[in-house]
Design a protein around this motif. Structure first.
Motif, PDB file in Angstrom:
ATOM      1  N   PRO A   1      -5.124  19.811  19.557  1.00  0.00           N
ATOM      2  CA  PRO A   1      -5.109  20.155  18.051  1.00  0.00           C
ATOM      3  C   PRO A   1      -4.276  18.839  17.035  1.00  0.00           C
ATOM      4  O   PRO A   1      -5.356  19.571  15.934  1.00  0.00           O
ATOM      5  N   GLN A   2      -3.689  17.872  17.836  1.00  0.00           N
ATOM      6  CA  GLN A   2      -3.225  17.495  16.142  1.00  0.00           C
ATOM      7  C   GLN A   2      -4.729  16.705  16.098  1.00  0.00           C
ATOM      8  O   GLN A   2      -4.088  16.109  15.346  1.00  0.00           O
ATOM      9  N   SER A   3      -5.278  16.042  17.403  1.00  0.00           N
ATOM     10  CA  SER A   3      -6.401  15.401  17.312  1.00  0.00           C
ATOM     11  C   SER A   3      -7.575  15.939  16.547  1.00  0.00           C
ATOM     12  O   SER A   3      -8.748  15.320  15.402  1.00  0.00           O
ATOM     13  N   ILE A   4      -7.717  17.365  16.031  1.00  0.00           N
ATOM     14  CA  ILE A   4      -8.222  18.262  15.759  1.00  0.00           C
ATOM     15  C   ILE A   4      -8.518  17.879  14.140  1.00  0.00           C
ATOM     16  O   ILE A   4      -9.045  17.554  13.312  1.00  0.00           O
ATOM     17  N   ILE A   5      -7.077  18.431  13.827  1.00  0.00           N
ATOM     18  CA  ILE A   5      -6.211  18.497  12.514  1.00  0.00           C
ATOM     19  C   ILE A   5      -6.770  17.029  11.569  1.00  0.00           C
ATOM     20  O   ILE A   5      -7.150  16.880  10.766  1.00  0.00           O
ATOM     21  N   LEU A   6      -6.266  15.931  12.240  1.00  0.00           N
ATOM     22  CA  LEU A   6      -6.855  14.880  12.153  1.00  0.00           C
ATOM     23  C   LEU A   6      -7.818  14.645  11.949  1.00  0.00           C
ATOM     24  O   LEU A   6      -8.791  13.778  10.673  1.00  0.00           O
ATOM     25  N   LYS A   7      -9.282  15.102  12.796  1.00  0.00           N
ATOM     26  CA  LYS A   7     -10.367  15.019  12.056  1.00  0.00           C
ATOM     27  C   LYS A   7     -10.885  15.590  11.276  1.00  0.00           C
ATOM     28  O   LYS A   7     -11.678  15.033   9.714  1.00  0.00           O
ATOM     29  N   ILE A   8     -10.407  16.781  10.966  1.00  0.00           N
ATOM     30  CA  ILE A   8     -10.656  17.819   9.624  1.00  0.00           C
ATOM     31  C   ILE A   8      -9.775  16.885   8.416  1.00  0.00           C
ATOM     32  O   ILE A   8     -10.556  17.141   7.207  1.00  0.00           O
ATOM     33  N   ARG A   9      -9.593  16.493   8.799  1.00  0.00           N
ATOM     34  CA  ARG A   9      -8.416  16.184   7.094  1.00  0.00           C
ATOM     35  C   ARG A   9      -9.490  14.671   6.888  1.00  0.00           C
ATOM     36  O   ARG A   9      -9.617  14.540   5.616  1.00  0.00           O
ATOM     37  N   GLN A  10      -9.961  13.860   8.095  1.00  0.00           N
ATOM     38  CA  GLN A  10     -10.988  12.682   7.624  1.00  0.00           C
ATOM     39  C   GLN A  10     -11.903  13.391   6.501  1.00  0.00           C
ATOM     40  O   GLN A  10     -12.434  12.932   5.314  1.00  0.00           O
ATOM     41  N   LEU A  11     -12.430  14.354   7.100  1.00  0.00           N
ATOM     42  CA  LEU A  11     -14.220  14.699   6.536  1.00  0.00           C
ATOM     43  C   LEU A  11     -13.834  15.871   5.327  1.00  0.00           C
ATOM     44  O   LEU A  11     -14.237  15.421   4.599  1.00  0.00           O
ATOM     45  N   ALA A  12     -12.526  16.093   5.275  1.00  0.00           N
ATOM     46  CA  ALA A  12     -11.908  16.718   3.872  1.00  0.00           C
ATOM     47  C   ALA A  12     -12.306  15.613   3.276  1.00  0.00           C
ATOM     48  O   ALA A  12     -12.523  16.056   1.545  1.00  0.00           O
ATOM     49  N   GLN A  13     -11.921  14.445   3.326  1.00  0.00           N
ATOM     50  CA  GLN A  13     -11.283  13.824   2.288  1.00  0.00           C
ATOM     51  C   GLN A  13     -13.073  13.585   0.990  1.00  0.00           C
ATOM     52  O   GLN A  13     -14.175  13.176   1.480  1.00  0.00           O
TER      53      GLN A  13
END
Length: 109
Positions: free
Chosen positions: A97-109
């Motif tokens: 989940p933490q890796s998924i969250i990091l990817k979400i944050r990258q894409l959301a910027q």
């Protein structure tokens, strides 16, 4: 990967990020209505336990492009050799989940 993705979605929603989740477990048919909805969103992230090169992520990106839909796009799947069970492999592959969250944050910027 569904419950790991759901965990990540719930966590980023608490941070105020408006994120949805779609469960697409097979490569059989394309739902055109869902593709239009997903393709009109700011970003799309496919998370899967299949091989990153040949799984749903590679197909889904193609489906978006074929329909001239161009959200920011990312996908996560297995990409390393390894041994052990799920407890070892999920973090080793960067699918926790933490890796998924990091990817979400990258894409959301």
């Amino acid at each position: 990967m569904l419950y790991r993705s759901w965990d990540a979605v719930l966590r980023v929603r608490k941070e105020g990020l408006n994120v949805g989740l779609i469960n697409k477990p097979t490569l059989n048919l394309v739902d055109e209505e869902a593709m239009r909805k997903v393709g009109s969103s700011p970003f799309v992230l496919v998370v899967e336990s299949l091989n990153q090169k040949t799984g749903l992520g590679s197909k889904f990106g193609t489906w978006l492009l074929e329909r001239q839909l161009t959200p920011r796009y990312g996908y996560m799947g297995t990409n390393k050799e390894g041994c052990g069970g799920l407890t070892e492999q999920i973090p080793h592959q960067g699918l926790d989940p933490q890796s998924i969250i990091l990817k979400i944050r990258q894409l959301a910027q």
